[in-house]
Design an enzyme around this catalytic site. Structure first.
Site, PDB file in Angstrom:
ATOM      1  N   ASP A 106      63.864  21.543  43.728  1.00  0.00           N
ATOM      2  CA  ASP A 106      63.146  22.005  42.549  1.00  0.00           C
ATOM      3  C   ASP A 106      63.504  21.123  41.356  1.00  0.00           C
ATOM      4  O   ASP A 106      64.658  20.738  41.168  1.00  0.00           O
ATOM      5  CB  ASP A 106      63.512  23.472  42.265  1.00  0.00           C
ATOM      6  CG  ASP A 106      62.527  24.137  41.318  1.00  0.00           C
ATOM      7  OD1 ASP A 106      61.752  24.996  41.779  1.00  0.00           O
ATOM      8  OD2 ASP A 106      62.527  23.779  40.117  1.00  0.00           O
ATOM      9  N   GLN A 162      54.775  33.410  39.308  1.00  0.00           N
ATOM     10  CA  GLN A 162      54.228  32.219  39.976  1.00  0.00           C
ATOM     11  C   GLN A 162      53.590  31.305  38.945  1.00  0.00           C
ATOM     12  O   GLN A 162      52.743  31.735  38.148  1.00  0.00           O
ATOM     13  CB  GLN A 162      53.194  32.611  41.042  1.00  0.00           C
ATOM     14  CG  GLN A 162      52.716  31.403  41.853  1.00  0.00           C
ATOM     15  CD  GLN A 162      51.730  31.772  42.966  1.00  0.00           C
ATOM     16  OE1 GLN A 162      51.277  32.915  43.061  1.00  0.00           O
ATOM     17  NE2 GLN A 162      51.407  30.793  43.786  1.00  0.00           N
ATOM     18  N   VAL A 195      53.127  27.680  39.979  1.00  0.00           N
ATOM     19  CA  VAL A 195      52.447  26.642  40.763  1.00  0.00           C
ATOM     20  C   VAL A 195      51.684  27.352  41.875  1.00  0.00           C
ATOM     21  O   VAL A 195      52.290  28.047  42.714  1.00  0.00           O
ATOM     22  CB  VAL A 195      53.445  25.626  41.353  1.00  0.00           C
ATOM     23  CG1 VAL A 195      52.720  24.616  42.235  1.00  0.00           C
ATOM     24  CG2 VAL A 195      54.200  24.902  40.225  1.00  0.00           C
ATOM     25  N   HIS A 233      54.821  28.549  48.103  1.00  0.00           N
ATOM     26  CA  HIS A 233      56.139  27.933  48.294  1.00  0.00           C
ATOM     27  C   HIS A 233      57.189  29.018  48.434  1.00  0.00           C
ATOM     28  O   HIS A 233      57.106  30.071  47.801  1.00  0.00           O
ATOM     29  CB  HIS A 233      56.497  26.994  47.138  1.00  0.00           C
ATOM     30  CG  HIS A 233      56.296  27.586  45.771  1.00  0.00           C
ATOM     31  ND1 HIS A 233      55.055  27.687  45.186  1.00  0.00           N
ATOM     32  CD2 HIS A 233      57.172  28.115  44.883  1.00  0.00           C
ATOM     33  CE1 HIS A 233      55.176  28.251  43.994  1.00  0.00           C
ATOM     34  NE2 HIS A 233      56.459  28.527  43.782  1.00  0.00           N
ATOM     35  N   HIS A 276      61.112  29.647  47.703  1.00  0.00           N
ATOM     36  CA  HIS A 276      62.308  29.150  47.026  1.00  0.00           C
ATOM     37  C   HIS A 276      63.519  29.437  47.914  1.00  0.00           C
ATOM     38  O   HIS A 276      63.696  30.570  48.382  1.00  0.00           O
ATOM     39  CB  HIS A 276      62.542  29.891  45.699  1.00  0.00           C
ATOM     40  CG  HIS A 276      61.507  29.681  44.649  1.00  0.00           C
ATOM     41  ND1 HIS A 276      61.685  28.830  43.577  1.00  0.00           N
ATOM     42  CD2 HIS A 276      60.283  30.241  44.477  1.00  0.00           C
ATOM     43  CE1 HIS A 276      60.619  28.883  42.791  1.00  0.00           C
ATOM     44  NE2 HIS A 276      59.751  29.734  43.307  1.00  0.00           N
TER      45      HIS A 276
END
Ligand code: 5GP
Ligand code: ZN
Length: 113
Positions: free
Chosen positions: A30, A93, A95, A99, A101
């Site tokens: 990240d 959220q 993006v 995904h 994390h």
């Protein structure tokens, strides 16, 4: 999607510290880590978020988590780590390419904010 930052990272059109990549998934650090280890695991195919997944994505979703587990071992955070999927703006959220994390390397409080 040409204007999606994670699609661009998957295609190596934008720089990222990529830790793992195969035909289905890509994992990279990240940009703004929230823990000593903070890795994002994404499907190579553009999926905006959890609201867009269906039964046909079962194996792909499983793979995201298996890769996360392998990376947790590689990063030596198996004593305690957290897997997070933020879905929707109210959940944080930012993006809109699915995904997971992977967070670890420090004590993580509960409940999350
Ligand atoms: P979200 O808030 O959508 O769950 O998580 C998006 C994550 O992507 C954030 O933790 C943010 O720091 C990270 N991020 C945003 N843009 C980039 C980028 O260009 N490169 C990398 N490596 N991470 C990014
Ligand atoms: Zn995308």
């Amino acid at each position: 999607m040409s204007n999606c930052i994670f699609c661009r990272i998957v295609r190596s059109e934008s720089p990222a510290n990529i830790l793992y990549q195969d035909e289905d998934v890509t994992a990279f650090r990240d940009l703004h880590p929230q823990a000593p280890v903070h890795i994002l695991i994404v499907p190579n195919r553009h999926i905006a978020g959890m609201a867009q997944v269906g039964p046909e994505d079962t194996a792909l979703l499983g793979k995201l988590f298996v890769v996360a587990r392998q990376l947790a071992e590689r990063e030596k955070i198996v004593d305690g780590y957290r897997l997070v999927v933020n879905n929707g703006p109210q959940a944080g959220q930012t993006v809109f390419h699915l995904h997971v994390h992977l967070l670890g390397g420090r004590a993580l409080s509960w409940p999350p904010g």
